[in-house]
Design an enzyme around this catalytic site. Structure first.
Site, PDB file in Angstrom:
ATOM      1  N   LYS B  78       4.910   3.881  -9.616  1.00  0.00           N
ATOM      2  CA  LYS B  78       4.683   3.177  -8.346  1.00  0.00           C
ATOM      3  C   LYS B  78       3.770   1.967  -8.547  1.00  0.00           C
ATOM      4  CE  LYS B  78       3.019   4.232  -3.637  1.00  0.00           C
ATOM      5  NZ  LYS B  78       2.420   5.310  -2.787  1.00  0.00           N
ATOM      6  N   SER B 153       5.128   6.062   1.211  1.00  0.00           N
ATOM      7  CA  SER B 153       5.001   4.735   0.644  1.00  0.00           C
ATOM      8  C   SER B 153       5.544   4.632  -0.775  1.00  0.00           C
ATOM      9  CB  SER B 153       3.533   4.300   0.670  1.00  0.00           C
ATOM     10  OG  SER B 153       2.759   5.140  -0.156  1.00  0.00           O
ATOM     11  N   SER B 177       3.151  10.399   1.122  1.00  0.00           N
ATOM     12  CA  SER B 177       3.856   9.277   0.509  1.00  0.00           C
ATOM     13  C   SER B 177       4.714   9.621  -0.696  1.00  0.00           C
ATOM     14  CB  SER B 177       2.853   8.172   0.127  1.00  0.00           C
ATOM     15  OG  SER B 177       2.481   7.433   1.268  1.00  0.00           O
TER      16      SER B 177
END
Lengths: 429, 429
Positions: B78, B153, B177
């Site tokens: 990420k 996210s 997330s």
């Protein structure tokens, strides 16, 4: 100013009680006769409860059971500290009619030491202010000039001791609330390390800083009272190397101050080198944390019965309630930074000295002076030591403009005895 | 949906590498060929760095130096997690051109385990949102329906695994997330106990809750990845009495949910008794703490360059900055109360089961649905376990309205293995 206890030390009183020249009942009578309603120092007197306690103390002493230097001594207790069976009014209409069910822990300790609880002394509403003239009970007056404030929030405790009504009073100090009235009233006020005296049964203002403290005529009397509230001196932890000299004093420059006040206090420390600390920065930390914690205590009262607050208290609380959470988080981090900075200074010095207040006592009702609003001004030199949890002692340092000023001594956590030693060596003109 | 890694487990891949049927370089080539720019899962690819790592992994394996089940496996990271020499963009114009100097700790652990870092995956701007369609890089698309959001996210990590571009991706989970994109995209997402995987080198969202997690096709693959990121299974502390049965599952009633989603997930736990937790109350705690901590991270950016934020992020931050400090203080206390309540439940049950999300993936750009604003809706069932620091696993639970839904399993701190065991026993239609 001619109260029964003016000019008498706790040591004198203790000798008188043991020689038979004095009795606890006689001391209590002297205290009650000295109460001057015009000063508004007491909000509650308890002649009956105190009478019974004095009688018991007298019997114990006569029987040879000696509880130590507070045995039989009249003591006053700030009205945010619970005394069983007496009202705890907090200086607020919110607590009208509220009676405490049990003694606060510090009151239990006073009773165990044989003290006679005379009554409750006036407090700035909810202890949330340093002027001592905002309370449902009305302003507490300064015994040195009745048109002036006693200082707060332990307003009545300061006035009662200064006027000789009692030789000792208990207060609380969150940002200076014991030291401020002591300095404005020309006596001594001592705030130990955070947590040194248990706070159970004391109404909170800001739990991170709230500290029980004592007000008495001198540093020596504060030392006696402090020992009674914490056990024998040997039990107080001290990180200090006893073989090292303990005289290293630094003068901490007060950045915003009446120059006459600074001169008077500075003169007591002629050999101390000057050092600087970011006092305004620490005060900003104080404010963010105090405001957050104070509003947490009062949120429901503000929402449900705002009209019961004194208007200045409500206004302060409403502003406090808007303190952003991120500011609080940053204040906690900054506190760590300041703690490290001051710890470095306290590696090099044993005592930090500075004035207790940057001004002398303003007139009652006055909210601004030459240094700006009194709210930040009054705590500017005292609150840093609450933020850092350090012990601090205010002792009389003469007069300026005819009004008392205080010298403040600060040291390491647990090294309280250094403060009393240093205060005894001060030569006040 | 036909990426190279679709239908391949980490165990299959590991066997292929050791039998010589596969090579790290071949797996990397498969990954890079599977990248579908239209899905927008990756924001940075590193074919050169990854190629070198794959070559090294191949040599090590050929020489008999076996780093374990991730050796030679392509992994995506990420874009709020630092990978040395690659941009860390945070999905924000604020960090345009910012290149990480060092690997995050979890990336170091991945490399030590032999993993090949393929590139960086898209994130909701600053990880501050669950939709995954707010980022300077544009929205990440759901492989099951490209008009719909992947969830965030860790948006790109979810889409990359679901589309078979990589068999494993690393994400972060502050309020859901990792689990949200896993559930919306029909794969597995695992958030361990708070602090179980070190967060050094991960850009903060809310430090009290930020947790590094993993996204993979199945619970079994999450278990393998988790062990690589925490050491051998034996090193994971488990307070569980191993002699007791581990099957006790409670169904936690989701209070606001699409009934079709509830039915689909509930069907997997036919024998579990229903229990209630004050999920909305815990979400309020989550919001107060997350907002305070998030604004603390971003205050200077909001003040100095507000225009660089995506408008929805700026709006959220400005609101977050007004979270009052007293609310934050109360949230911390309420968190203790909720922790005690849920600990009581986890004395009686080993697993708490509930849907991961109350709805299926909305269309990209949609901000409200039948349950109201997506901001609170998307975290309503996931954030409680961040507040309490408990491990939580989302696993595929079939489809509703033709879109994937996730079942969420929660257990005690340190008892992560119970989640993987329970997931393997689930019979998804």
């Amino acid at each position: 100013m001619g109260g029964f206890f003016r000019g008498r030390t706790l040591a004198d009183i203790a000798r008188g009680l043991r020689s038979g020249d004095e009795s606890p009942a006689g001391l209590l009578a002297g205290a009650l006769e000295s109460v001057d309603p015009d000063l508004n120092a007491f909000v509650t007197l308890d002649p009956e409860g105190a009478g019974a306690a004095a009688a018991r103390a007298g019997e114990e002493l006569a029987a040879g059971y000696d509880r130590g230097p507070l045995h039989g001594v009249p003591v006053a207790v700030k009205d945010i500290i619970d005394v069983a069976g007496l009202p705890t009014g907090m200086g607020s209409a919110h607590f009208e009619g509220h009676v405490a069910e049990a003694d606060a822990l510090c009151v239990t300790m006073l009773r165990d030491a044989g003290a006679v609880i005379v009554g409750k002394t006036g407090t700035h509403e909810f202890a949330y202010g340093g002027t001592g003239d905002v309370a449902v009970n009305g302003p507490v007056r300064n015994p040195h000039d009745r048109e002036r404030m006693s200082g707060g929030s332990s307003s009545g405790s300061g006035a009662a001791v200064a006027a000789g009504m009692v030789p000792l009073a208990i207060g609380t100090d969150t940002g200076g609330s014991v030291r401020i009235p002591a300095a404005f009233c020309g006596i001594a006020g001592f705030k130990p390390s955070y947590g040194a005296i248990p706070a159970g049964g004391v109404f909170p203002l800001a739990v991170s800083f709230d500290t029980v403290g004592v007000i008495a005529a001198s540093a020596a009397d504060c030392r006696i009272a402090y020992r009674a509230l914490t056990g024998p001196a040997e039990a107080v932890p001290s990180p200090v190397d006893e073989s090292a000299p303990h005289g290293r004093v630094a003068w901490i420059e007060p950045l915003e101050i009446d120059p006459d006040v600074e001169r008077a206090v500075r003169a007591l420390f002629p050999d101390a080198p000057s050092e600087r600390i970011d006092l305004p920065g620490i005060r900003a930390v104080f404010r963010a944390v105090q405001d957050a914690e104070a509003y947490d205590v009062h949120a429901e009262r503000v929402a449900e019965a705002p009209g019961l607050f004194q208007p200045p208290t409500l206004e302060r609380l409403e502003r406090a309630g808007r303190t952003p959470a991120w500011r609080y988080l940053r204040a906690l981090r900054e506190r760590e930074r300041f703690a490290a900075e001051v710890a470095g200074l306290l590696d090099r010095y044993d005592i930090l000295a500075l004035p207790t207040l940057p001004i002398t006592a303003p007139k009652i009702g006055e909210t601004e002076g030459p240094l700006g609003s009194h709210v930040p001004t009054l705590v500017s030199l005292t609150c840093p030591w609450n933020v850092l949890g350090l012990p601090a002692l205010s002792v009389p340092a003469g007069t300026v403009h005819g009004l008392p000023v205080g010298a403040q001594l600060v040291t390491r956590r647990g090294a309280e005895s250094l403060l009393f030693d240093a205060a005894e060596n001060l030569a006040v003109a």
